[in-house]
Each structure stands twice: as structure tokens, then as C-alpha cells.
Design a protein around this motif. Structure first.
Motif, PDB file in Angstrom:
ATOM      1  N   GLY A  45       0.787  -1.226   0.000  1.00 11.04           N
ATOM      2  CA  GLY A  45       0.000   0.000   0.000  1.00 11.04           C
ATOM      3  C   GLY A  45       0.817   1.273   0.000  1.00 11.04           C
ATOM      4  N   PRO A 101       2.972   2.881  -2.194  1.00 10.08           N
ATOM      5  CA  PRO A 101       2.953   3.848  -3.291  1.00 10.08           C
ATOM      6  C   PRO A 101       1.716   4.738  -3.314  1.00 10.08           C
ATOM      7  CG  PRO A 101       3.686   1.733  -4.111  1.00 10.08           C
ATOM      8  CD  PRO A 101       3.214   1.517  -2.691  1.00 10.08           C
ATOM      9  N   SER A 102       0.581   4.225  -2.877  1.00  7.86           N
ATOM     10  CA  SER A 102      -0.622   5.054  -2.894  1.00  7.86           C
ATOM     11  C   SER A 102      -0.825   5.791  -1.575  1.00  7.86           C
ATOM     12  CB  SER A 102      -1.850   4.193  -3.206  1.00  7.86           C
ATOM     13  OG  SER A 102      -2.001   3.211  -2.217  1.00  7.86           O
ATOM     14  N   ALA A 103      -0.385   5.236  -0.460  1.00  2.39           N
ATOM     15  CA  ALA A 103      -0.664   5.829   0.841  1.00  2.39           C
ATOM     16  C   ALA A 103       0.365   6.872   1.275  1.00  2.39           C
ATOM     17  CB  ALA A 103      -0.753   4.731   1.892  1.00  2.39           C
TER      18      ALA A 103
END
Length: 91
Positions: free
Chosen positions: A64, A66-68
Motif C-alpha cells: 500500500g 505507493p498510494s498511501a
């Protein structure tokens, strides 16, 4: 571990083809005899020295990230590595 570049693989096997002794090739390119043998076998069997695809799912700890992480850093632009790596934050 990061894969060796295709260029390094080609240069190491070319050195062997030119008659450079295997121990010298191992020292020059920083690879083991098993690695040279594996590269030679792959070249013979597939005609290529391309890297093998990595099997299995991505590491759980980074799924998670890269998006968070960008959103987290926008919310807390002064965050330090210690405050995000201490184990208290999860993506």
C-alpha cells in the motif's frame, strides 16, 4: 537482491568465450561460478540472457505504500522518517 544487468551478463560470458580463466572472470565481475554456470545454461537453453521473471506476490510491507505515502506526506509535510517508520503508522 537486485538482479545483475544484462550488460554485465554479456560481458562476463564474452570474457569466458575469449579465454579468460573463470576465477579471473569471477573476480573482475564479482559473480560466483554458480552464477556464470546459470547464465551459460540460460543462454544455451533460451538463446537469451534476460532476467527471469520474479515469482510470487509483492512484499506485504510495501503493497500500500505507493498510494498511501504521498497522501500521508501531504497531510504531514514535516513528518520525519522516525515518525513514519516507528511501526505506529500503517498504509
Amino acid at each position: 537482491m537486485k538482479a545483475y544487468s544484462r550488460d554485465l551478463r554479456v560481458r562476463a560470458l564474452d570474457a569466458l568465450d575469449l579465454g579468460t580463466p573463470r576465477p579471473e572472470v569471477m573476480r573482475l565481475f564479482g559473480v560466483s561460478t554458480a552464477t556464470l554456470t546459470r547464465w551459460r545454461r540460460r543462454q544455451r537453453e533460451t538463446g537469451s540472457l534476460a532476467q527471469s521473471p520474479r515469482s510470487g506476490p509483492p512484499a506485504v510491507k510495501t503493497v500500500g505504500l505507493p498510494s498511501a505515502l504521498p497522501a500521508r506526506l501531504r497531510a504531514q509535510p514535516d513528518a520525519t522518517l522516525g515518525s513514519t517508520a516507528g511501526g505506529g503508522w500503517r498504509p
